[in-house]
Design a protein around this motif. Sequence first.
Motif, PDB file in Angstrom:
ATOM      1  N   MET A 181       0.852  -1.117  -0.027  1.00  0.00           N
ATOM      2  CA  MET A 181      -0.144   0.032  -0.004  1.00  0.00           C
ATOM      3  C   MET A 181       0.893   1.251  -0.064  1.00  0.00           C
ATOM      4  N   ALA A 182       0.609   2.080  -0.850  1.00  0.00           N
ATOM      5  CA  ALA A 182       1.429   3.294  -1.040  1.00  0.00           C
ATOM      6  C   ALA A 182       1.049   4.209   0.269  1.00  0.00           C
ATOM      7  N   LYS A 183       2.096   5.003   0.734  1.00  0.00           N
ATOM      8  CA  LYS A 183       1.983   6.068   1.657  1.00  0.00           C
ATOM      9  C   LYS A 183       2.098   7.471   1.366  1.00  0.00           C
ATOM     10  N   THR A 184       1.505   8.350   1.700  1.00  0.00           N
ATOM     11  CA  THR A 184       1.727   9.822   1.722  1.00  0.00           C
ATOM     12  C   THR A 184       2.400  10.553   2.806  1.00  0.00           C
ATOM     13  N   GLN A 185       3.136  11.437   2.530  1.00  0.00           N
ATOM     14  CA  GLN A 185       3.683  12.402   3.736  1.00  0.00           C
ATOM     15  C   GLN A 185       3.570  13.810   3.293  1.00  0.00           C
ATOM     16  N   PHE A 186       2.612  14.513   3.962  1.00  0.00           N
ATOM     17  CA  PHE A 186       2.699  16.159   3.525  1.00  0.00           C
ATOM     18  C   PHE A 186       3.797  16.734   3.962  1.00  0.00           C
ATOM     19  N   LEU A 187       4.552  17.389   2.845  1.00  0.00           N
ATOM     20  CA  LEU A 187       5.612  18.078   3.225  1.00  0.00           C
ATOM     21  C   LEU A 187       5.662  19.706   3.359  1.00  0.00           C
ATOM     22  N   GLY A 188       4.605  20.206   2.906  1.00  0.00           N
ATOM     23  CA  GLY A 188       4.120  21.663   2.592  1.00  0.00           C
ATOM     24  C   GLY A 188       3.247  22.057   1.781  1.00  0.00           C
ATOM     25  N   ALA A 189       2.745  23.373   2.156  1.00  0.00           N
ATOM     26  CA  ALA A 189       1.713  23.864   1.186  1.00  0.00           C
ATOM     27  C   ALA A 189       2.216  25.565   1.010  1.00  0.00           C
ATOM     28  N   THR A 190       1.536  26.070  -0.278  1.00  0.00           N
ATOM     29  CA  THR A 190       1.538  27.351  -0.489  1.00  0.00           C
ATOM     30  C   THR A 190       0.194  27.807  -1.020  1.00  0.00           C
ATOM     31  N   LEU A 191       0.004  29.109  -0.533  1.00  0.00           N
ATOM     32  CA  LEU A 191      -1.273  29.632  -0.907  1.00  0.00           C
ATOM     33  C   LEU A 191      -0.852  30.847  -1.854  1.00  0.00           C
ATOM     34  N   ARG A 192      -1.707  30.778  -3.108  1.00  0.00           N
ATOM     35  CA  ARG A 192      -1.254  31.839  -4.385  1.00  0.00           C
ATOM     36  C   ARG A 192      -2.515  32.805  -4.330  1.00  0.00           C
ATOM     37  N   LEU A 193      -2.437  34.138  -4.183  1.00  0.00           N
ATOM     38  CA  LEU A 193      -3.668  34.843  -4.508  1.00  0.00           C
ATOM     39  C   LEU A 193      -3.189  35.671  -5.990  1.00  0.00           C
ATOM     40  N   LYS A 194      -4.136  35.362  -7.070  1.00  0.00           N
ATOM     41  CA  LYS A 194      -3.995  35.986  -8.138  1.00  0.00           C
ATOM     42  C   LYS A 194      -4.868  37.065  -8.263  1.00  0.00           C
ATOM     43  N   TYR A 195      -4.452  38.276  -8.746  1.00  0.00           N
ATOM     44  CA  TYR A 195      -4.908  39.602  -8.770  1.00  0.00           C
ATOM     45  C   TYR A 195      -5.101  39.805 -10.276  1.00  0.00           C
ATOM     46  N   LEU A 196      -6.192  40.712 -10.769  1.00  0.00           N
ATOM     47  CA  LEU A 196      -6.269  41.173 -11.946  1.00  0.00           C
ATOM     48  C   LEU A 196      -5.407  42.504 -11.916  1.00  0.00           C
ATOM     49  N   ALA A 197      -4.422  42.886 -12.689  1.00  0.00           N
ATOM     50  CA  ALA A 197      -3.480  43.940 -12.304  1.00  0.00           C
ATOM     51  C   ALA A 197      -3.498  44.760 -13.558  1.00  0.00           C
ATOM     52  N   GLY A 198      -4.689  44.565 -14.324  1.00  0.00           N
ATOM     53  CA  GLY A 198      -4.882  45.455 -15.570  1.00  0.00           C
ATOM     54  C   GLY A 198      -4.923  44.707 -17.056  1.00  0.00           C
ATOM     55  N   HIS A 199      -4.882  45.363 -18.150  1.00  0.00           N
ATOM     56  CA  HIS A 199      -4.925  44.835 -19.484  1.00  0.00           C
ATOM     57  C   HIS A 199      -3.893  45.375 -20.371  1.00  0.00           C
ATOM     58  N   ASN A 200      -3.473  44.564 -21.256  1.00  0.00           N
ATOM     59  CA  ASN A 200      -2.513  44.894 -22.122  1.00  0.00           C
ATOM     60  C   ASN A 200      -2.937  45.717 -23.485  1.00  0.00           C
ATOM     61  N   GLU A 201      -2.081  46.111 -24.333  1.00  0.00           N
ATOM     62  CA  GLU A 201      -2.717  46.748 -25.454  1.00  0.00           C
ATOM     63  C   GLU A 201      -3.553  46.455 -26.216  1.00  0.00           C
ATOM     64  N   LYS A 202      -3.821  44.804 -26.079  1.00  0.00           N
ATOM     65  CA  LYS A 202      -4.706  44.133 -26.774  1.00  0.00           C
ATOM     66  C   LYS A 202      -6.051  43.874 -25.935  1.00  0.00           C
ATOM     67  N   ASN A 203      -6.192  44.350 -25.114  1.00  0.00           N
ATOM     68  CA  ASN A 203      -7.189  44.158 -24.006  1.00  0.00           C
ATOM     69  C   ASN A 203      -7.316  42.820 -23.308  1.00  0.00           C
ATOM     70  N   GLU A 204      -6.146  42.015 -23.202  1.00  0.00           N
ATOM     71  CA  GLU A 204      -5.970  40.863 -22.417  1.00  0.00           C
ATOM     72  C   GLU A 204      -5.453  41.021 -21.191  1.00  0.00           C
ATOM     73  N   PRO A 205      -6.100  40.381 -20.240  1.00  0.00           N
ATOM     74  CA  PRO A 205      -6.080  40.471 -18.679  1.00  0.00           C
ATOM     75  C   PRO A 205      -4.431  40.275 -18.375  1.00  0.00           C
ATOM     76  N   LYS A 206      -4.044  41.247 -17.588  1.00  0.00           N
ATOM     77  CA  LYS A 206      -2.647  40.929 -16.769  1.00  0.00           C
ATOM     78  C   LYS A 206      -2.987  40.455 -15.482  1.00  0.00           C
TER      79      LYS A 206
END
Length: 71
Positions: A1-26
């Motif tokens: 049987m396979a075992k798992t061990q938690f090593l760590g986690a990261t929380l990432r917040l993605k914000y809308l920072a504007g739009h480029n010249e082609k009106n695509e989101p940055k």
Amino acid sequence: MAKTQFLGATLRLKYLAGHNEKNEPKFAIKTYRHLNDTHTTTALVAVAKAIASLSSQPLDSIMKQETTELS
């Protein structure tokens, strides 16, 4: 049987920072490291929304990335 061990986690917040010249989101991503495995999804979402409320940029998404060792 396979075992798992938690090593760590990261929380990432993605914000809308504007739009480029082609009106695509940055986007801008802020990363918070060193989460442990006791944080619930509900708690992480609440914290992420509280942090995002301090920003002038709108929150696009919340991501959690886990690292697990398999053996």
